[in-house]
Design a protein around this motif. Sequence first.
Motif, PDB file in Angstrom:
ATOM      1  N   UNK A   1       8.876  -7.952   8.254  1.00  0.00           N
ATOM      2  CA  UNK A   1       8.935  -6.784   7.371  1.00  0.00           C
ATOM      3  C   UNK A   1       7.618  -6.575   6.614  1.00  0.00           C
ATOM      4  N   UNK A   2       6.945  -7.669   6.248  1.00  0.00           N
ATOM      5  CA  UNK A   2       5.708  -7.560   5.475  1.00  0.00           C
ATOM      6  C   UNK A   2       4.672  -6.639   6.098  1.00  0.00           C
ATOM      7  N   UNK A   3       4.326  -6.826   7.369  1.00  0.00           N
ATOM      8  CA  UNK A   3       3.353  -5.917   7.986  1.00  0.00           C
ATOM      9  C   UNK A   3       3.841  -4.473   8.088  1.00  0.00           C
ATOM     10  N   UNK A   4       5.153  -4.299   8.279  1.00  0.00           N
ATOM     11  CA  UNK A   4       5.671  -2.924   8.356  1.00  0.00           C
ATOM     12  C   UNK A   4       5.518  -2.197   7.021  1.00  0.00           C
ATOM     13  N   UNK A   5       5.722  -2.913   5.921  1.00  0.00           N
ATOM     14  CA  UNK A   5       5.556  -2.306   4.596  1.00  0.00           C
ATOM     15  C   UNK A   5       4.082  -2.094   4.289  1.00  0.00           C
ATOM     16  N   UNK A   6       3.265  -3.096   4.596  1.00  0.00           N
ATOM     17  CA  UNK A   6       1.832  -3.004   4.283  1.00  0.00           C
ATOM     18  C   UNK A   6       1.141  -1.911   5.085  1.00  0.00           C
ATOM     19  N   UNK A   7       1.655  -1.597   6.253  1.00  0.00           N
ATOM     20  CA  UNK A   7       1.026  -0.591   7.109  1.00  0.00           C
ATOM     21  C   UNK A   7       0.981   0.783   6.445  1.00  0.00           C
ATOM     22  N   UNK A   8       1.961   1.066   5.600  1.00  0.00           N
ATOM     23  CA  UNK A   8       1.995   2.356   4.919  1.00  0.00           C
ATOM     24  C   UNK A   8       0.882   2.500   3.894  1.00  0.00           C
ATOM     25  N   UNK A   9       0.404   1.370   3.345  1.00  0.00           N
ATOM     26  CA  UNK A   9      -0.546   1.411   2.248  1.00  0.00           C
ATOM     27  C   UNK A   9      -1.970   0.992   2.636  1.00  0.00           C
ATOM     28  N   UNK A  10      -2.121   0.391   3.774  1.00  0.00           N
ATOM     29  CA  UNK A  10      -3.433  -0.110   4.191  1.00  0.00           C
ATOM     30  C   UNK A  10      -4.110   0.925   5.080  1.00  0.00           C
ATOM     31  N   UNK A  11      -5.341   1.243   4.713  1.00  0.00           N
ATOM     32  CA  UNK A  11      -6.165   2.146   5.512  1.00  0.00           C
ATOM     33  C   UNK A  11      -7.245   1.288   6.168  1.00  0.00           C
ATOM     34  N   UNK A  12      -7.236   1.222   7.485  1.00  0.00           N
ATOM     35  CA  UNK A  12      -8.124   0.308   8.196  1.00  0.00           C
ATOM     36  C   UNK A  12      -9.602   0.650   8.002  1.00  0.00           C
ATOM     37  N   UNK A  13      -9.922   1.890   7.693  1.00  0.00           N
ATOM     38  CA  UNK A  13     -11.320   2.274   7.475  1.00  0.00           C
ATOM     39  C   UNK A  13     -11.810   1.894   6.088  1.00  0.00           C
ATOM     40  N   UNK A  14     -10.910   1.457   5.233  1.00  0.00           N
ATOM     41  CA  UNK A  14     -11.277   1.048   3.873  1.00  0.00           C
ATOM     42  C   UNK A  14     -10.933  -0.429   3.693  1.00  0.00           C
ATOM     43  N   UNK A  15     -11.928  -1.316   3.810  1.00  0.00           N
ATOM     44  CA  UNK A  15     -11.655  -2.760   3.692  1.00  0.00           C
ATOM     45  C   UNK A  15     -11.048  -3.154   2.345  1.00  0.00           C
ATOM     46  N   UNK A  16     -11.285  -2.372   1.308  1.00  0.00           N
ATOM     47  CA  UNK A  16     -10.697  -2.711   0.004  1.00  0.00           C
ATOM     48  C   UNK A  16      -9.176  -2.642   0.041  1.00  0.00           C
ATOM     49  N   UNK A  17      -8.615  -1.738   0.829  1.00  0.00           N
ATOM     50  CA  UNK A  17      -7.154  -1.669   0.917  1.00  0.00           C
ATOM     51  C   UNK A  17      -6.608  -2.883   1.656  1.00  0.00           C
ATOM     52  N   UNK A  18      -7.338  -3.387   2.643  1.00  0.00           N
ATOM     53  CA  UNK A  18      -6.925  -4.611   3.332  1.00  0.00           C
ATOM     54  C   UNK A  18      -6.994  -5.784   2.366  1.00  0.00           C
ATOM     55  N   UNK A  19      -8.066  -5.825   1.569  1.00  0.00           N
ATOM     56  CA  UNK A  19      -8.224  -6.883   0.572  1.00  0.00           C
ATOM     57  C   UNK A  19      -7.091  -6.833  -0.451  1.00  0.00           C
ATOM     58  N   UNK A  20      -6.728  -5.640  -0.882  1.00  0.00           N
ATOM     59  CA  UNK A  20      -5.632  -5.497  -1.846  1.00  0.00           C
ATOM     60  C   UNK A  20      -4.305  -5.967  -1.245  1.00  0.00           C
ATOM     61  N   UNK A  21      -4.077  -5.655   0.019  1.00  0.00           N
ATOM     62  CA  UNK A  21      -2.843  -6.106   0.681  1.00  0.00           C
ATOM     63  C   UNK A  21      -2.809  -7.626   0.772  1.00  0.00           C
ATOM     64  N   UNK A  22      -3.946  -8.248   1.047  1.00  0.00           N
ATOM     65  CA  UNK A  22      -4.007  -9.719   1.109  1.00  0.00           C
ATOM     66  C   UNK A  22      -3.721 -10.326  -0.261  1.00  0.00           C
ATOM     67  N   UNK A  23      -4.289  -9.739  -1.310  1.00  0.00           N
ATOM     68  CA  UNK A  23      -4.058 -10.257  -2.661  1.00  0.00           C
ATOM     69  C   UNK A  23      -2.589 -10.125  -3.043  1.00  0.00           C
ATOM     70  N   UNK A  24      -1.985  -8.988  -2.731  1.00  0.00           N
ATOM     71  CA  UNK A  24      -0.569  -8.783  -3.041  1.00  0.00           C
ATOM     72  C   UNK A  24       0.296  -9.774  -2.264  1.00  0.00           C
ATOM     73  N   UNK A  25      -0.020  -9.978  -0.986  1.00  0.00           N
ATOM     74  CA  UNK A  25       0.789 -10.911  -0.193  1.00  0.00           C
ATOM     75  C   UNK A  25       0.647 -12.340  -0.706  1.00  0.00           C
ATOM     76  N   UNK A  26      -0.540 -12.723  -1.142  1.00  0.00           N
ATOM     77  CA  UNK A  26      -0.710 -14.055  -1.721  1.00  0.00           C
ATOM     78  C   UNK A  26       0.053 -14.188  -3.035  1.00  0.00           C
ATOM     79  N   UNK A  27       0.088 -13.109  -3.811  1.00  0.00           N
ATOM     80  CA  UNK A  27       0.867 -13.127  -5.044  1.00  0.00           C
ATOM     81  C   UNK A  27       2.355 -13.292  -4.774  1.00  0.00           C
ATOM     82  N   UNK A  28       2.855 -12.581  -3.778  1.00  0.00           N
ATOM     83  CA  UNK A  28       4.274 -12.704  -3.415  1.00  0.00           C
ATOM     84  C   UNK A  28       4.567 -14.102  -2.892  1.00  0.00           C
ATOM     85  N   UNK A  29       3.661 -14.640  -2.082  1.00  0.00           N
ATOM     86  CA  UNK A  29       3.845 -15.991  -1.562  1.00  0.00           C
ATOM     87  C   UNK A  29       3.855 -17.022  -2.691  1.00  0.00           C
ATOM     88  N   UNK A  30       2.946 -16.869  -3.652  1.00  0.00           N
ATOM     89  CA  UNK A  30       2.910 -17.789  -4.792  1.00  0.00           C
ATOM     90  C   UNK A  30       4.169 -17.680  -5.631  1.00  0.00           C
TER      91      UNK A  30
END
Length: 137
Positions: free
Chosen positions: A103-132
């Motif tokens: 489910x995680x990638x399906x949700x993140x796909x709506x918010x991540x824009x592949x042409x903007x690395x900052x959105x990928x970085x934000x998704x990684x930070x959010x996922x690490x926060x959820x994991x923690x």
Amino acid sequence: MTYFFSAALMWLVDGKWSVNKESMTSTHPANLIITCHNLIAEGLQYLSTCSFGLFVFLKSSAFITSGATDVLNVQLSHLADDETGDSRRLGILFAMVGIGSFIGPLIAERYVIMKQPRSILAACVVSLGILSFSFAG
């Protein structure tokens, strides 16, 4: 570990598999070691200057987290007063990891824009926060 295993297998493959014929060099072991050293140094220099370099190292160390969760899930599923439900609780814990991985990638796909690395970085930070948060809970 699997990366090193697959790299070792690729190293054993004979032949020339370079796409650029002009850059083909001798496969002499000393030249190969120098080339590998230069490529590693160049990669580390790039990772130290890019904004998401630390997340690359997280990718390579993810197996440590996976191994720890496998061990911790067994310990977390055990209750001294209710040992008959250990298998059920362990199954639920492993199922939640699997569902989250789907489910995680399906949700993140709506918010991540592949042409903007900052959105990928934000998704990684959010996922690490959820994991923690899940480990803390």
